[in-house]
Design a protein around this motif. Structure first.
Motif, PDB file in Angstrom:
ATOM      1  N   CYS A 192       0.986  -1.279   0.385  1.00  0.00           N
ATOM      2  CA  CYS A 192      -0.004  -0.110  -0.001  1.00  0.00           C
ATOM      3  C   CYS A 192       0.653   1.207   0.242  1.00  0.00           C
ATOM      4  O   CYS A 192       1.147   2.086  -1.334  1.00  0.00           O
ATOM      5  CB  CYS A 192      -0.921   0.371   0.988  1.00  0.00           C
ATOM      6  N   PHE A 193       1.761   1.736   1.224  1.00  0.00           N
ATOM      7  CA  PHE A 193       2.845   2.633   0.610  1.00  0.00           C
ATOM      8  C   PHE A 193       3.614   2.594  -0.427  1.00  0.00           C
ATOM      9  O   PHE A 193       3.771   3.903  -0.897  1.00  0.00           O
ATOM     10  CB  PHE A 193       3.408   2.256   1.753  1.00  0.00           C
ATOM     11  N   LEU A 196       0.869   4.187  -2.825  1.00  0.00           N
ATOM     12  CA  LEU A 196       1.332   5.941  -2.347  1.00  0.00           C
ATOM     13  C   LEU A 196       2.420   6.664  -2.648  1.00  0.00           C
ATOM     14  O   LEU A 196       2.356   7.973  -3.090  1.00  0.00           O
ATOM     15  CB  LEU A 196       0.397   5.635  -0.861  1.00  0.00           C
ATOM     16  N   VAL A 197       3.404   6.126  -2.573  1.00  0.00           N
ATOM     17  CA  VAL A 197       4.910   7.090  -2.565  1.00  0.00           C
ATOM     18  C   VAL A 197       4.657   6.844  -4.015  1.00  0.00           C
ATOM     19  O   VAL A 197       5.378   7.845  -4.606  1.00  0.00           O
ATOM     20  CB  VAL A 197       5.794   6.163  -1.892  1.00  0.00           C
ATOM     21  N   ILE A 199       2.449   7.063  -6.545  1.00  0.00           N
ATOM     22  CA  ILE A 199       0.952   8.113  -6.852  1.00  0.00           C
ATOM     23  C   ILE A 199       2.292   9.426  -6.717  1.00  0.00           C
ATOM     24  O   ILE A 199       1.867  10.255  -7.371  1.00  0.00           O
ATOM     25  CB  ILE A 199       0.350   7.869  -6.392  1.00  0.00           C
ATOM     26  N   LEU A 200       2.616   9.243  -5.563  1.00  0.00           N
ATOM     27  CA  LEU A 200       3.039  11.199  -4.532  1.00  0.00           C
ATOM     28  C   LEU A 200       4.846  11.509  -5.554  1.00  0.00           C
ATOM     29  O   LEU A 200       4.254  12.449  -5.803  1.00  0.00           O
ATOM     30  CB  LEU A 200       3.882  10.418  -3.171  1.00  0.00           C
ATOM     31  N   THR A 204       2.178  12.976  -8.908  1.00  0.00           N
ATOM     32  CA  THR A 204       1.852  15.114  -8.530  1.00  0.00           C
ATOM     33  C   THR A 204       3.025  15.979  -8.581  1.00  0.00           C
ATOM     34  O   THR A 204       4.662  15.681  -8.607  1.00  0.00           O
ATOM     35  CB  THR A 204       2.065  14.965  -6.745  1.00  0.00           C
TER      36      THR A 204
END
Lengths: 335, 340, 256
Positions: A192-193, A196-197, A199-200, A204
């Motif tokens: 999961c992390f 998330l990282v 995507i970050l 972004t």
């Protein structure tokens, strides 16, 4: 002087948007790393009976999940051009804070929140030292590593904190069913992390700016990027993610030791570097760090399964770190 | 203006600090004996037990003799011979009446120990010796003998044949290597016993758990374990499912060094069959008594004072648990095998 | 100096510095300098090393703030406290150091610091728009690059310069500042860059360009401003001067 001739894509069509599949593959760092990992898995599966058993695979997954999560944070920092030596201490500290609160009877979410909150603040303090007082990251986080470790010893008086509630330990020791497999919770959290990282960093604006600051800080500031803010966020996230790793490790072991994770910062950095995240900043991605952490852990696992003498293990691990980074450098040069 | 203010604050701080130091020096005079008790590191809980013993002994001596005995508990945070040498030099500079030290390295500390003795401060070693220095005695066990005792325990429970694995901390640590050497010699008489692997955990709990489980995978039919230290046992139940299952079944016997409460719990649950422990409490309690006798009564000591070892099995584990619960390690432990 | 602003009297300058001074510690980098940029012209800024050229353009670009003097933009006094503020006014800068991120690909550099975002959140980068806009602008300018995915590290000097100039285009900047755009380029590549500068003028921009190369200056500039020792030493229309005269102004020999 040459004749005045406008230049256009037609002028040299071969150079435009054309690259061989092989070049693209070689340029793709992840592919190289994945190949190394795959080679290790194949060799180990053939040479041991036990490597390719579900128990062992999940054992490995569980054991490297917290290193990997901390190395995601480290990756953000390294990509932004810094380094975070306080990661190992942060892992120990989040575990100790959480464990001490749990032992005092505080509920699980609140205790975890406090543990994560404190490492988040430590990361933020690192960021402030680096962005405001312009301390070199190596120095700021080296000092912080020692300060936080001192708090670990001081608050526990050297004793491991034990007797944690089952509901907390379950976080590290439970396996969830996926089809035929039972996957450890820490491994799921790790994935999961990673997403998330990813995507970050990749999707972004903040991610783009993180790469820019690490790639060329001066250019980034000329382009109007607030470099201090970017670094601050990077170090804060690194503190937070080290905290997550520390809590999972504590839950897995059911004990928070003040000596825990000593020296892990080097493993965490090594995982990122093996994963192709350049220490000069601006390059690499979270999947590299994930594969890097996996390579390190599988190597350790292999040395035990193969009965490799304990005394020689550090030499083997060092050789792999150097080898992996050399392959990566050669790859970069050759294209 | 600012500058003057800053200088004033600075000078006040300096004067204050000097005052504190001087006052400390003055009060430490007359009828007071100050002993520095220096462990290998501050990050290892077993030394805290020794420290507690040292403080208890200091209290006893203060109450029963004309002297006020004070203890300075000081050391490097992590095991580090160089850092420990610096600590000893600080203690010499500070001027104490005696030093009891557990050396991180048998050779690296010779120089500072001799320096202390030259300065008129008697030094004794405990737990870990510097035999070539001018220390007046060494209180401790032979780690080699401890290893032999562990081997005897394992043979007794496991029988005279089987596959055995060893777990050590940092490869090359002198005391651990001595235990392993003793253990190897202890099982050498039994050709049926084979040491199939030695794994290292670098004094890290998580790594310890990991390598034990990996060894259980690699050698599922293991008959015995010798944990040269207690590292993975600090982790909670459920951390090492394969190991726990095999140990609980009784098919695999585990002996370990040290006798900490966590290990006693494992033993009560039948997962450990034998423990070999040093007398941590005595490291402090006995050391302070010996320093006191040496200085006040001019007592003479042999080069090596055997502190003895605690052998704990299911037959005397309850007495050990009680000692921990009451913090009273002065009573002798019942024999580990009552039928002997 | 009697020879300032010889012909542009009827036109209002788009941007002007009036009596600007800048000190670094005790060093006077600029002293009482007046400088104008008129709409749709190419001004060449020349002078020896340390004459104050870089300081002057960094004041225009918002990197440095003047210690004394005024900045006028479209006749209004303004402050330019940051590169971002300069961009907001419509002042775009192509730095000598190129200010590219070598470890990033072409679109990421093209939109550096100003990445378009999807929706209204302002968080997620609109990569598709970045790629499309990059391709369109590069095509418009006739700039040839290998795959857009290529990292800047693998681009040649000319390609990098083209990218650095090209990326100021989509922002509708009215004043484009360039610090030595042809330095360290081969003849052929320099030629292309000069073409790009002329294209910018055709599109209605004003360009301030620093150069050491007299031939390049006389090739493209409408007006030439000379700095010497932090002061303005001359301001000439190209049509009314010669390379010889400019060189003399630069070195300070026999002022006319």
């Amino acid at each position: 002087m040459e004749p005045d001739k406008p230049f256009s894509p037609e002028e040299d069509p071969a150079r435009f948007q054309k690259e061989g599949a092989l070049t693209r593959f070689a340029r793709n760092q992840l592919a190289t790393l994945a190949l190394i990992l795959l080679a290790m898995v194949v060799v180990l599966s053939l040479s041991t009976r036990t490597f390719l058993t579900a128990t062992n695979i999940f054992n490995v997954l569980r054991a490297f999940s917290w290193i990997a999560i901390a190395s995601f944070g480290q990756s953000i920092v390294i990509i932004s051009g810094g380094i975070d030596l306080s990661a190992g201490s942060n892992m120990a500290f989040s575990g100790i804070i959480t464990a001490m609160l749990l032992v005092e009877g505080v509920n699980v979410p609140l205790s975890i929140g406090a543990g994560l909150g404190i490492t988040l603040l430590i990361g933020f303090a690192n960021g402030l030292m680096i962005s405001k007082t312009k301390l070199p990251p190596f120095i700021a986080t080296l000092g912080m590593m020692s300060i936080v470790r001192g708090f670990c010893y001081g608050m526990t008086q050297g004793w491991p904190v034990r007797g944690l509630p089952r509901s907390f330990i379950a976080l590290g020791q439970t396996d969830l069913s996926f089809f035929i497999w039972r996957v450890p919770v820490p491994a799921i959290i790790m994935v999961c992390f990673a997403v998330l990282v990813y995507i970050l960093l990749d999707k972004t604006k903040l991610g783009y700016h993180t790469y820019a600051v690490g790639g060329n800080e001066y250019a980034a500031s000329l382009a109007g990027i607030f470099t201090g803010k970017v670094k601050n966020i990077a170090f804060t996230l690194s503190g937070f993610l080290a905290g997550v790793g520390g809590i999972l490790m504590t839950a897995r072991l059911g004990v928070a030791a003040p000596t825990a994770a000593s020296g892990y910062e080097l493993d965490i950095i090594a995982a990122a570097v093996i994963g192709g995240i350049s220490l000069t900043g601006g390059e690499g991605n979270v999947w590299g760090a994930l594969i890097g952490a996996a390579i390190m852990q599988i190597l350790r696992n292999a040395l035990v399964l193969l009965g490799f003498p304990a005394y020689w293990q550090p030499a083997a691990i060092g050789a792999v770190i150097i080898g992996a980074v050399m392959i990566d450098m050669y790859r970069k040069k050759s294209i | 203006m600012h500058k003057t203010l800053r200088i004033t604050v600075f000078l006040t701080a300096v004067v204050f600090l000097l005052g504190v130091l001087l006052a400390g020096g003055v009060f430490a005079q007359e009828q007071t004996l100050t002993f520095a008790w220096i462990p290998k590191a501050l990050d290892n809980p077993v030394f805290e037990l020794g420290r507690d013993g040292a403080f208890v002994k200091a209290q006893e001596l203060t109450e029963t003799t004309d002297y006020t005995v004070e203890i300075i508990y000081i050391g490097s945070v992590a095991s580090d011979a160089a850092e420990q040498s610096r600590v000893v030099e600080d203690v010499i500079a500070r001027g104490v009446d005696g030093i009891g030290i557990s050396c991180n390295d048998p050779d690296a500390l010779i120089d500072v120990i001799n320096k202390a003795v030259e300065a008129g401060i008697p030094v004794m070693t405990w737990d870990s010796d510097a035999p070539d220095s001018e220390r007046f005695t060494y209180l401790g066990v032979s780690n080699y003998d401890g290893g032999v005792a562990a081997a005897e325990l394992l043979v007794r429970f496991m029988g005279e044949e089987g596959d055995v694995a060893l777990l050590t901390g940092v490869p090359g640590a002198f005391n651990l290597e001595e235990r392993i050497r003793g253990f190897r010699d202890g099982v050498a008489d039994y050709p049926g016993i084979e040491i199939v692997t030695t794994v290292a955990c670098y004094d890290d709990i998580a790594t310890g758990v990991q390598v034990v489980e990996e060894t259980m995978l690699a050698y599922p039919d293991l008959d015995g374990w010798f944990f040269v230290g207690l590292w993975p046992l600090f982790a909670d139940r459920g951390s090492m499912p394969l190991w726990e299952e095999a140990a609980a079944s009784g098919d695999m016997k585990v002996v370990a060094f040290d006798t900490l409460p966590v290990q006693l719990e494992y033993m009560k649950d039948g997962l450990l069959v034998g423990l070999v422990g040093q007398k941590y409490w005595g490291w402090g309690y006995d050391t302070i008594q010996m320093l006191f006798d040496y200085i006040v009564h001019d007592a003479a000591f042999p080069d090596w004072t055997d502190s003895g070892m605690d052998i704990v099995t299911m037959y005397n584990v309850d007495a050990m648990i009680e000692a921990w619960e009451t913090s009273d390690f002065t009573k002798p432990l019942p024999p580990p095998f009552p039928e002997d | 100096m009697s020879d300032t602003t010889v012909t542009n009297e009827k036109k209002e300058p788009i941007m002007a510095l009036q009596g600007v001074s800048k000190y670094f510690g005790g060093v006077h980098a600029l002293e009482e300098v007046d400088f104008e940029v008129y709409p749709n012209e190419i001004v060449a800024l020349v002078g020896d090393n340390g004459a104050g050229k870089s300081t002057l353009i960094k004041i225009l670009a918002g990197v440095h703030q003047p210690n004394r003097g005024k900045i006028l933009f479209r006749g209004e006094p303004v402050e330019i406290p940051s590169p971002r503020a300069a961009q907001a006014l419509g002042i775009e800068t192509v730095y000598q150091e190129l200010a590219l991120i070598e470890t990033r690909d072409v679109p990421a550099n093209f939109f550096l610091g100003r990445e378009p975002t999807r929706g209204t959140s302002g968080i997620f980068v609109d990569r598709k728009k970045m790629v499309e806009d990059t391709v369109r602008t590069l095509k418009d300018l006739g700039i040839v690059l290998p795959s857009l995915r290529t990292l800047v590290r693998y681009l040649s000097g000319g390609q990098r310069q083209a990218l650095a100039i090209g990326r100021v285009m989509p922002w509708g900047g009215k004043v484009i500042i360039m610090d030595e755009p042809t330095a360290a380029l081969g003849v052929r590549e320099a030629r292309k860059v000069l073409d790009l500068v002329l294209q910018l003028k055709e599109k209605g921009c004003s360009v301030v360009v620093i150069s050491h190369n007299m031939r390049h200056v006389f090739n493209i500039a409408d007006r030439i401003v000379v700095l010497r020792g932090g002061k303005k030493a001359g301001d000439r229309m190209k049509s009314e001067t010669t390379p010889d005269e400019i060189v003399k102004l630069i070195v300070g020999a026999e002022m006319l």
